[in-house]
Design an enzyme around this catalytic site. Structure first.
Site, PDB file in Angstrom:
ATOM      1  N   GLN A 156      -3.049   7.753  -2.683  1.00 47.02           N
ATOM      2  CA  GLN A 156      -3.194   7.943  -1.419  1.00 47.02           C
ATOM      3  C   GLN A 156      -2.411   9.299  -0.963  1.00 47.02           C
ATOM      4  O   GLN A 156      -1.664   9.765  -1.800  1.00 47.02           O
ATOM      5  CB  GLN A 156      -2.519   6.742  -0.606  1.00 47.02           C
ATOM      6  CG  GLN A 156      -3.907   5.686  -0.259  1.00 47.02           C
ATOM      7  CD  GLN A 156      -3.146   4.576   0.531  1.00 47.02           C
ATOM      8  OE1 GLN A 156      -2.170   4.250   0.496  1.00 47.02           O
ATOM      9  NE2 GLN A 156      -4.161   3.963   1.226  1.00 47.02           N
ATOM     10  N   ASP A 215     -10.539   6.275   5.226  1.00 47.01           N
ATOM     11  CA  ASP A 215     -11.599   5.478   4.173  1.00 47.01           C
ATOM     12  C   ASP A 215     -12.994   5.742   4.744  1.00 47.01           C
ATOM     13  O   ASP A 215     -13.936   6.103   4.060  1.00 47.01           O
ATOM     14  CB  ASP A 215     -11.161   4.045   3.927  1.00 47.01           C
ATOM     15  CG  ASP A 215      -9.964   3.748   3.349  1.00 47.01           C
ATOM     16  OD1 ASP A 215      -9.098   4.755   3.558  1.00 47.01           O
ATOM     17  OD2 ASP A 215      -9.666   2.624   3.161  1.00 47.01           O
ATOM     18  N   GLY A 270      -6.927   7.626   2.846  1.00 46.78           N
ATOM     19  CA  GLY A 270      -6.352   7.091   3.753  1.00 46.78           C
ATOM     20  C   GLY A 270      -7.192   6.740   4.971  1.00 46.78           C
ATOM     21  O   GLY A 270      -7.322   5.851   5.726  1.00 46.78           O
ATOM     22  N   TRP A 307     -11.746   4.180  11.370  1.00 48.92           N
ATOM     23  CA  TRP A 307     -11.612   5.529  11.136  1.00 48.92           C
ATOM     24  C   TRP A 307     -12.761   6.513  11.533  1.00 48.92           C
ATOM     25  O   TRP A 307     -13.069   7.693  11.112  1.00 48.92           O
ATOM     26  CB  TRP A 307     -11.417   5.762   9.504  1.00 48.92           C
ATOM     27  CG  TRP A 307     -10.181   5.385   9.321  1.00 48.92           C
ATOM     28  CD1 TRP A 307      -9.822   4.109   8.123  1.00 48.92           C
ATOM     29  CD2 TRP A 307      -8.975   5.637   9.433  1.00 48.92           C
ATOM     30  NE1 TRP A 307      -8.530   3.921   7.922  1.00 48.92           N
ATOM     31  CE2 TRP A 307      -8.008   4.954   8.556  1.00 48.92           C
ATOM     32  CE3 TRP A 307      -8.487   6.636  10.211  1.00 48.92           C
ATOM     33  CZ2 TRP A 307      -6.435   5.181   8.754  1.00 48.92           C
ATOM     34  CZ3 TRP A 307      -6.922   6.729  10.366  1.00 48.92           C
ATOM     35  CH2 TRP A 307      -6.190   6.110   9.549  1.00 48.92           C
ATOM     36  N   TRP A 316       0.858  -1.121   0.079  1.00 49.46           N
ATOM     37  CA  TRP A 316       0.065   0.091  -0.142  1.00 49.46           C
ATOM     38  C   TRP A 316       0.816   1.276  -0.104  1.00 49.46           C
ATOM     39  O   TRP A 316       2.022   1.305   0.585  1.00 49.46           O
ATOM     40  CB  TRP A 316      -0.881   0.105   1.096  1.00 49.46           C
ATOM     41  CG  TRP A 316      -2.330  -0.337   0.761  1.00 49.46           C
ATOM     42  CD1 TRP A 316      -3.471   0.522   0.641  1.00 49.46           C
ATOM     43  CD2 TRP A 316      -2.876  -1.649   0.870  1.00 49.46           C
ATOM     44  NE1 TRP A 316      -4.541  -0.392   0.567  1.00 49.46           N
ATOM     45  CE2 TRP A 316      -4.188  -1.670   0.555  1.00 49.46           C
ATOM     46  CE3 TRP A 316      -2.246  -3.095   1.051  1.00 49.46           C
ATOM     47  CZ2 TRP A 316      -4.925  -2.896   0.280  1.00 49.46           C
ATOM     48  CZ3 TRP A 316      -3.048  -4.070   0.570  1.00 49.46           C
ATOM     49  CH2 TRP A 316      -4.363  -4.057   0.413  1.00 49.46           C
ATOM     50  N   ARG A 350     -15.625  -2.731  10.531  1.00 48.67           N
ATOM     51  CA  ARG A 350     -15.533  -2.383   9.316  1.00 48.67           C
ATOM     52  C   ARG A 350     -16.654  -1.533   8.579  1.00 48.67           C
ATOM     53  O   ARG A 350     -17.907  -1.324   9.111  1.00 48.67           O
ATOM     54  CB  ARG A 350     -15.442  -3.723   8.366  1.00 48.67           C
ATOM     55  CG  ARG A 350     -14.251  -4.482   8.805  1.00 48.67           C
ATOM     56  CD  ARG A 350     -12.803  -4.059   8.334  1.00 48.67           C
ATOM     57  NE  ARG A 350     -12.637  -3.740   7.016  1.00 48.67           N
ATOM     58  CZ  ARG A 350     -11.534  -3.009   6.326  1.00 48.67           C
ATOM     59  NH1 ARG A 350     -10.388  -2.605   7.178  1.00 48.67           N
ATOM     60  NH2 ARG A 350     -11.602  -3.110   4.913  1.00 48.67           N
ATOM     61  N   GLU A 367      -3.339  -2.469  14.361  1.00 46.24           N
ATOM     62  CA  GLU A 367      -3.939  -1.476  13.119  1.00 46.24           C
ATOM     63  C   GLU A 367      -4.341  -0.173  13.833  1.00 46.24           C
ATOM     64  O   GLU A 367      -4.028   0.903  13.689  1.00 46.24           O
ATOM     65  CB  GLU A 367      -4.626  -2.223  12.293  1.00 46.24           C
ATOM     66  CG  GLU A 367      -4.942  -1.393  10.956  1.00 46.24           C
ATOM     67  CD  GLU A 367      -6.353  -2.183  10.236  1.00 46.24           C
ATOM     68  OE1 GLU A 367      -6.587  -3.209  10.618  1.00 46.24           O
ATOM     69  OE2 GLU A 367      -6.562  -1.647   9.176  1.00 46.24           O
TER      70      GLU A 367
HETATM   71  C1  2M8 Z   1      -7.204   0.644   4.717  1.00 48.16           C
HETATM   72  O1  2M8 Z   1      -7.914   0.614   3.351  1.00 48.16           O
HETATM   73  C2  2M8 Z   1      -8.006  -0.435   2.458  1.00 48.16           C
HETATM   74  C3  2M8 Z   1      -8.336   0.229   1.094  1.00 48.16           C
HETATM   75  O2  2M8 Z   1      -7.292   0.863   0.753  1.00 48.16           O
HETATM   76  C4  2M8 Z   1      -8.937  -1.163   2.977  1.00 48.16           C
HETATM   77  O3  2M8 Z   1      -9.783  -1.015   3.928  1.00 48.16           O
HETATM   78  O4  2M8 Z   1      -9.160  -2.480   2.299  1.00 48.16           O
HETATM   79  C5  2M8 Z   1      -7.010   1.974   5.364  1.00 48.16           C
HETATM   80  O5  2M8 Z   1      -6.879   2.233   6.594  1.00 48.16           O
HETATM   81  C6  2M8 Z   1      -5.870   2.698   4.645  1.00 48.16           C
HETATM   82  O6  2M8 Z   1      -5.389   3.762   5.097  1.00 48.16           O
HETATM   83  C7  2M8 Z   1      -4.603   1.908   4.376  1.00 48.16           C
HETATM   84  O7  2M8 Z   1      -3.618   2.356   3.587  1.00 48.16           O
HETATM   85  C8  2M8 Z   1      -5.054   0.343   3.994  1.00 48.16           C
HETATM   86  C9  2M8 Z   1      -3.863  -0.519   4.138  1.00 48.16           C
HETATM   87  O8  2M8 Z   1      -3.261  -0.443   5.498  1.00 48.16           O
HETATM   88  O9  2M8 Z   1      -6.065  -0.064   4.760  1.00 48.16           O
END
Ligand code: 2M8
Length: 445
Positions: free
Chosen positions: A118, A179, A177, A371, A43, A214, A414
């Site tokens: 991003q 999301d 980021g 988030w 990522w 989620r 995370e």
């Molecule tokens: C999360 O985003 C991804 C999509 O890009 C997901 O939810 O599948 C977010 O927290 C994002 O900020 C982060 O870069 C990614 C990977 O850690 O996960």
């Protein structure tokens, strides 16, 4: 700077070793997966934060991490938000490489990627990594990255300046980021989508994380609809203003873009290029950010929805992130300090927990859902960096202590429950580990 400079309390020593083990466990030949389960590919902004951590223990990996990401840069300069690892099964993550279909796009790299971007924190990360571990080979790597970082900025400042005011627009919540932030609720609600459309796909995130933590299925249906619109347009940006269903100017994204110009000025000076144009661009971005996204009535920064022309109402942690800009005017620096120390975010010289991702006093604050309330190390790291840059050393020290204490009890998760500190999401998360190393290695000044 290396491991030997870490303040050696037994707890911090143990935390240091846990962080290194976590990064090692996620290392994958030329990049670090954010998580082996939830996010098994590379990522974009994760790699930037992770490079800062590697600089403390394995500087060569910091440069490999950033270089492998920029090897996947598109011809137009965009740095894709996901670079797919061909060794990982295609259905391990949704939406996978088949959904993005980057191979069909002229100017996309040979490796499969997404078509989104991003927050551009990479120049800042490269500059940090270099200063943490200066060396001849580091300077050479920095020199090779420089034109690619410049091209990344050029893409954002031209193709993505949809509003025409000197700021970049994001075209999907995934580009922020953050999301699932309440900041996107209003613009997302206007995107036409049916949950039934998700029937054609399988959400892989729910195999690894609780549904209650989620985004909802309706959110996912909208995420898919927005990507589908962009993909159908060949990921071209020229029709965005007329056609695209989600267009927002985000304070963090644009603060990162301005901070990148400051970092590029530093890099340019180090490698014998001209810092001048970067400093000028940085000043223009800061002025545009203040003019477009600062709301004097709330005293904080908000995203601007280009579809309605209005600022979005939620007071999220995004509002604090323009502190990243060294040339932010004193009035806005003070407004952010006031917002940060309010009961909404609880910044203090001694604070029980790091900053939450959303206003604690808001009706839609959700401490478990990603988030929408939980604390994240990357955002806290960015705000600490901003506080230090503006001379708020005691507040920065309070934030640092709360970050270390949280990870000492909960590990490298995370994200974290913003009140109890319980670890949530993936238990072995890349940027948490990496930024902990940086925080441990940079004691209060
Ligand atoms: C999360 O985003 C991804 C999509 O890009 C997901 O939810 O599948 C977010 O927290 C994002 O900020 C982060 O870069 C990614 C990977 O850690 O996960």
């Amino acid at each position: 700077m290396s491991g030997k400079l870490v303040p050696a309390t037994p707890d911090e020593d143990e935390l240091w070793r846990l962080a290194v083990r976590t990064l090692d466990g996620n290392w994958e030949h030329d990049h670090t997966a954010p998580s082996r389960t939830l996010y098994p590919h590379q990522w974009s902004w994760d790699s930037a934060f992770i490079a800062i951590g590697w600089a403390h223990v394995h500087p060569d990996r910091a440069w490999t991490e950033l270089t492998s990401l920029f090897d996947a840069q598109w011809r137009d300069g965009r740095v894709p938000h996901i670079v797919f690892n061909p060794a990982v099964p295609v259905d391990a993550y949704f939406p996978g490489p088949g959904f993005w279909a980057s191979a069909a796009v002229d100017g996309a790299p040979r490796v499969a990627t997404s078509g989104l971007v991003q927050p551009p924190v990479h120049a800042l990360a490269a500059w940090h990594a270099y200063r943490r571990a200066p060396s001849e080979s580091g300077r050479a790597a920095l020199g090779r990255l420089y034109p690619r970082l410049v091209a990344q900025q050029r893409y954002l400042a031209t193709h993505r300046d949809v509003g025409g005011a000197g700021l970049a627009s994001i075209v999907h919540p995934w580009e922020s980021g953050l999301d699932n932030s309440p900041a996107w609720d209003a613009p997302l609600a206007a995107v036409p989508a049916e949950v039934a459309a998700l029937g054609a796909y399988r959400r892989r995130d729910l195999a690894h994380a609780a549904a209650a933590h989620r985004p909802t299925d309706l959110d996912y249906a909208r995420y898919v609809a927005i990507v589908t619109a962009y993909r159908t347009a060949g990921y071209r940006d020229d029709g965005l203003a007329d056609e695209h269903p989600f267009l927002v100017e985000c304070p963090l994204f644009n603060a990162a873009m301005g901070a990148a110009e400051h970092a590029l000025a530093g890099i340019a000076g180090e490698i014998g290029a001209d810092p001048g144009p970067h400093t000028e661009r940085a000043a223009r971005i800061t002025t545009a950010l203040v003019n477009r996204l600062y709301d004097p009535t709330t005293g904080t920064f908000h995203p601007r929805d280009l579809r309605t022309g209005r600022l979005t109402p939620a007071r999220t942690v995004l509002g604090l992130t323009p502190l990243l800009l060294p040339d932010l005017p004193a009035r806005q620096v003070e407004a952010i300090r006031v917002e940060a120390v309010s009961s909404r975010f609880g910044l203090a010289t001694r604070m029980p927990r790091p900053l939450p991702s959303h206003d604690r006093t808001a009706a839609d604050f959700e401490p478990l859902r990603y988030w929408r309330g939980p604390s994240w190390m990357n955002i806290n790291w960015l705000v600490r960096h901003g506080l230090l840059g503006h001379g708020h050393t005691e507040l920065a020290a309070g934030l640092r202590a709360s970050m270390i204490e949280l990870a000492t009890t909960a590990g490298c998760h995370e994200y974290f429950h913003p009140e109890t500190g319980v670890g949530l999401g993936s238990p072995a998360f890349g940027w948490t580990a990496a930024l902990l190393l940086d925080v441990l290695a940079t004691p209060d000044r």
